[in-house]
Design a protein around this motif. Structure first.
Motif, PDB file in Angstrom:
ATOM      1  N   VAL A 223       0.874  -1.178   0.000  1.00 60.81           N
ATOM      2  CA  VAL A 223       0.000   0.000   0.000  1.00 60.81           C
ATOM      3  C   VAL A 223       0.906   1.221   0.000  1.00 60.81           C
ATOM      4  O   VAL A 223       1.872   1.261   0.762  1.00 60.81           O
ATOM      5  CB  VAL A 223      -0.853   0.071   1.284  1.00 60.81           C
ATOM      6  N   MET A 228      -1.018   3.912   3.721  1.00 60.54           N
ATOM      7  CA  MET A 228      -0.704   2.815   4.638  1.00 60.54           C
ATOM      8  C   MET A 228      -0.852   3.245   6.094  1.00 60.54           C
ATOM      9  O   MET A 228      -0.447   4.337   6.482  1.00 60.54           O
ATOM     10  CB  MET A 228       0.735   2.340   4.396  1.00 60.54           C
ATOM     11  N   GLY A 336      -5.890  -6.522  -1.871  1.00 62.36           N
ATOM     12  CA  GLY A 336      -4.460  -6.244  -2.064  1.00 62.36           C
ATOM     13  C   GLY A 336      -3.862  -6.943  -3.269  1.00 62.36           C
ATOM     14  O   GLY A 336      -4.578  -7.436  -4.146  1.00 62.36           O
ATOM     15  N   TYR A 372       3.075   2.107  -6.957  1.00 67.75           N
ATOM     16  CA  TYR A 372       1.795   1.410  -6.768  1.00 67.75           C
ATOM     17  C   TYR A 372       0.958   1.488  -8.039  1.00 67.75           C
ATOM     18  O   TYR A 372       0.343   0.499  -8.454  1.00 67.75           O
ATOM     19  CB  TYR A 372       1.052   2.028  -5.579  1.00 67.75           C
ATOM     20  N   GLU A 476      -5.828  -4.343   1.898  1.00 65.57           N
ATOM     21  CA  GLU A 476      -4.854  -3.270   2.118  1.00 65.57           C
ATOM     22  C   GLU A 476      -5.052  -2.617   3.486  1.00 65.57           C
ATOM     23  O   GLU A 476      -6.157  -2.194   3.809  1.00 65.57           O
ATOM     24  CB  GLU A 476      -4.986  -2.224   1.010  1.00 65.57           C
TER      25      GLU A 476
END
Lengths: 531, 405
Positions: A223, A228, A336, A372, A476
């Protein structure tokens, strides 16, 4: 034939564990240690889930493990070692990983190798980025405080109500002075609980280049730092840097087989090649299950190593027993990363190839949002985490050879549009580009030395474990959906009585160590219920 | 020591913490209350790796006096509507019914990937072995219209663009020609940028399978494909090369060998012979790819076999579920065969110790495992797991068998 009818299992079990991944094995192990006689059912013909290995020619490849945290040394044991060795008497030949990582940022021309040990780590950042040492030290100590606080809260017998704790600490009555003074991180912990990594970290005024060196473990959670959960991050980096990382000498199949053997020894029952097709539910309560082998088993307690996504959407029978809230719950989570791994058996020793470290994080940049985003494209992503097994276990392959594995992640829908016809060419194209990238980053040449080559894609992970869309990373962990909030919500979000979850999609979040510890926690909860 | 940090922005007070759980609830309330009904990755897996392929025999033709080719098409009535994609050189593990149990036999797919994908068929070629248990049944029972079930495509005997050279030498013997027929067709039909010299060793000219077909494929792409038939008992009319596939024969026909990848498929005697011949060529190991060794029928001939076990019979206690079965076993036959004879058919595929499908836990007793076929994981060796298809009893044993897949 009538002989085969004897394959049937007992018609009733107090508790059944579905899936022999790290979470399921740990759950069955803890149950067996505590004297319960669990039944553990696994659809594949061996234990482990992602924690497994496979043989090609004269090489045995690790399927997915990079390194385990929370193991620690014999004299300074982490939670995983303490659980397996002391509580469950499972002997594993743990091998320490030699260094934290070598980070190579290809666009930013950064190449630095980081040691384990908090002090050594701080020194290394300070040396690599002059002027950063003080801010980095403050930050790492702060993270240590958060990690310790998480440990303290984790050990509280009854589930803490954090908002109450916070409200009390705010006024600091005498009762809480003690906990706040012995674990000063607890106040910081509570304050940073709703924060992302970026929100907290930017207050430390750490130079950008130093942050780049600190951030690489982000890919173990997958993440970006802008989303995060900070507390989980702090615990992760400290668990790794403080205790070091370990791997089982004979790949993770040693870990999972040792657990399997101990469960059998303690009277637990394990059946492979047995896929649970239905978890039977009546009036919101688990009543039993049905398997691909035709078993019908009565039970009121199921610990499920499959994800809530898979369980609510495919396993609960009848489907009407899944309440709307459970579907909302699944859909509220952010699914995720799905796994992609290139496995290489090379016919030259690591030193000859200039591969001198165990773990490499090779990334275009340390802009975690940008990296990401690259996980959403069907092509080579901007990062790879590559390990050279021989640099931790020199004799893991025959003399004169090397085992390398290169891992990246994809967002869950990236592989959804791939057709069977394009599949083989696509995986080789991406694997080839990852090999090129590794060669470029290290200035080495491994093409022409490849004796064995295999690729695991999201489809491979789906094939062997059934995981939804090939996801290996759970949900996540954003601040609202991280380790503490998931624990606080456990009771509220228990939609079917008698059903508990273990594994990387569970309350402990993703990762081998978390999955193991989540299984243990689920087993303890089940035992409490069973009385 | 720990220092209490003042967090900037909204975090100077506790409100964010107090909002954390209400926010979680709100997110859940706002999420869709719908089931996720599709998993496209799972669909992809089903297409690439079906657990079972239901087939029906479309036609049978004679190749030689002892080899027949069976064309198999998807059995829509049994739920297989299309054939999976595969990599030229892979095999299918067929499930052959014996009474109410099944035994498995692996056969390389002899047809091309395009045959499966566009023309909807697989072909396998089976050579009848004297006294062969499975081949006899196949020859007698497999007629047009007969239904057969197979695994999805498996095995690792295929060319890989990342691992292997685009210059290939194929060494085939006897019925080991089948994967090469698939590879050669694949190169020609898909215009792959690969060059393959195929040396096909047989005893007599009449034993050559696909003679005309291979010549035709060669003629279609002579710059890529070269086929050389080599007879060890050529007779008078034979004008081609004769002898075995020796280092000299390979050197003569395969041209400069540097950097080329060798693919080897044939009977076990040929592997043994070629081990010595290929050594003379001084090739790095990574350039030699050998198909699975196959079921060992003479374990006592291998170095290290305990002399005391030759010709012995043993008893295997087979534990399945909560039951124990006494299974008679013969030291010359694999533990898997003993189980099959006792009608306890555990899952199996490669029958060469490679795939681990038949994996079982050895609780007591000893087995002999030939190094060629010991494909076990290290931890399996440590904890006593064996691959019964490649394990030979050398004492009475107790084994825990996995349930059928």
């Amino acid at each position: 034939m009538n002989e085969k009818s004897t394959e049937r299992l007992k018609p009733e079990y107090d508790v059944v564990v579905i899936g022999a991944g790290n979470g399921g094995l740990a759950a069955a192990l803890e149950l067996a240690v505590k004297g319960a006689k669990p039944l553990l059912l696994e659809q594949h013909n061996l234990p482990g889930g992602f924690a497994t290995s496979f043989v090609r020619g004269r090489f045995e490849f690790e399927a997915s493990l990079h390194e385990l945290c929370s193991v620690g040394s014999v004299t300074n044991k982490g939670g995983v070692r303490a659980f397996l060795e002391d509580e469950a008497k499972v002997e594993i030949d743990w091998v320490p990983v030699p260094e934290a990582y070598r980070l190579i940022l290809t666009d930013e021309k950064m190449d630095v190798t980081m040691p384990f040990g908090v002090d050594a780590f701080i020194d290394a950042v300070g040396k690599a980025v002059p002027g950063s040492r003080d801010s980095v030290e403050t930050y790492m100590r702060f993270c240590e405080g958060i990690s310790d606080a998480l440990g303290v809260i984790g050990k509280l017998q009854d589930k803490p109500d954090l908002t109450k704790i916070a409200a009390t600490i705010q006024n600091l009555p005498a009762a809480l002075k003690h906990i706040a003074s012995t674990t000063p991180g607890i106040v910081n912990f509570l304050k940073t609980l709703p924060c992302t990594v970026e929100e907290v970290t930017r207050t430390f005024n750490i130079p950008d280049d130093a942050l780049k060196i600190i951030y690489p473990y982000w890919c173990y959670l997958g993440v970006p730092m802008s989303r995060m959960a900070f507390s989980l991050w702090a615990a992760l980096i400290i668990e790794y840097i403080r205790l070091g990382a370990y791997i089982p000498r004979m790949r993770s199949h040693e870990l999972t087989s040792a657990m399997e053997m101990r469960i059998r020894e303690l009277g637990g029952r394990i059946e492979f090649n047995t896929r649970v097709e239905k978890i039977l539910v009546e009036k919101g309560r688990v009543t039993g299950l049905e398997t691909s082998a035709g078993d019908k088993i009565k039970t009121s307690c199921v610990i499920c190593n499959a994800s809530p996504t898979l369980t609510y959407n495919r396993l609960i029978h009848p489907a009407e027993e899944v309440p709307e809230a459970a579907h909302r719950n699944v859909n509220a989570h952010i699914h995720g990363g799905a796994g992609f791994v290139v496995y290489l058996g090379l016919d030259a020793p690591p030193a000859e190839l200039g591969i001198n470290e165990y773990g490499y994080f090779i990334s275009k940049t340390m802009d975690t949002d940008a990296v990401y985003n690259s996980l959403g494209r069907l092509g080579m992503t901007d990062m790879q985490a590559t390990i050279c097994l021989n640099n931790a276990v020199p004799d893991c392959s025959p003399p004169g050879t090397t085992i390398l594995s290169m891992t990246t992640l994809y967002k869950p829908d990236v592989w959804a549009g791939v057709t069977a016809k394009d599949y083989f060419a696509l995986k080789n194209k991406i694997a080839g580009e990852m090999i090129d990238e590794f060669e470029k980053a290290l200035g080495t040449k491994i093409r022409g030395r490849i004796e064995e080559f295999e690729v695991a894609t999201p489809a491979t992970f789906s094939r062997y474990t059934g995981t939804y869309k090939g996801i290996i990373y759970g949900y996540e962990p954003e601040p609202w959906d991280s380790i503490i909030t998931r624990h606080l919500a456990l009771k509220d979000e228990n939609y079917i009585r008698g059903l508990m979850f273990a594994g990387g999609f569970g309350a402990m979040c993703m990762g081998y160590s978390s999955a193991l510890l989540s299984g243990r926690a689920a087993a303890l909860a089940a035992l409490k219920k069973l009385g | 020591m720990n220092k209490t940090i003042k967090i900037k922005g909204d975090l100077t007070d506790w409100s964010a913490l107090f909002d954390l759980m209400p926010n979680r609830k709100k997110r859940m309330r706002n999420a869709q209350p719908v089931a996720l009904t599709s998993d496209p990755v799972r669909e992809l897996v089903r297409n690439i790796h079906p657990e079972v392929i239901n087939l029906v025999i479309d036609s049978v033709r004679d190749e030689t006096a002892s080899a027949k080719t069976f064309r198999l098409t998807p059995d829509i009535d049994e739920g297989t509507s299309a054939l999976p994609i595969f990599r030229a050189g892979q095999y299918l593990s067929f499930k052959l019914p014996v009474g109410e149990e099944t035994v498995t036999r692996p056969y390389s797919i002899a047809s091309s990937p395009l045959d499966a994908f566009e023309r909807g068929f697989f072909e396998i070629t089976v050579r009848k072995k004297e006294g062969g248990f499975a081949t006899g049944r196949i020859w007698n029972n497999w007629k047009a219209g007969v239904k057969v079930a197979a695994s999805g495509p498996c095995g690792f005997f295929y060319h890989d663009s990342i691992r292997d050279s685009s210059e290939i030498v194929g060494l085939g013997g006897g019925c080991g020609v089948t994967p090469f027929r698939s590879m050669i067709s694949d190169i020609v039909e898909n215009r792959l940028d690969l060059r393959l010299t195929f040396l096909y060793g047989v005893r007599k000219p009449d034993d050559i399978i696909y003679h005309d077909e291979l010549r035709k494929l060669e003629a279609k792409a002579p710059e890529k494909i070269k086929v050389v038939f080599v007879c060890s008992e050529p007779g008078e009319s034979w004008t081609g090369p004769s002898g075995f596939l020796s280092a000299d024969v390979i050197r003569e026909h395969a041209g400069g060998m540097e950097g080329k990848t060798f693919f080897v498929c044939g009977p076990q005697e040929m592997y043994r012979f070629l081990d010595a011949e290929l050594e003379k060529l001084n090739l790095p190991r990574r350039l030699i790819r050998r198909e699975a060794f196959g079921e060992v029928t003479d374990p006592a001939a291998f170095p290290g076999y305990p002399a005391a076990a030759v010709g012995k019979s043993f008893t295997i206690s087979a534990e399945i579920g909560d039951e124990l079965f006494e299974v008679p076993a013969n030291s010359a036959e694999s533990v898997l065969v003993a189980f099959e004879r006792a009608k306890l058919s555990p899952p199996s595929q490669c029958r060469s110790g490679e795939c681990g499908f038949c994996r079982a836990l050895l609780l007591e007793g000893d087995v002999f495992i030939t190094p060629e076929n010991d494909g076990r994981r290290l931890a399996d060796k440590k904890f006593g797991y064996i691959h019964p298809c490649a394990s030979y009893p050398v004492s009475d044993m107790k084994v825990r068998i996995l349930r059928g897949a």
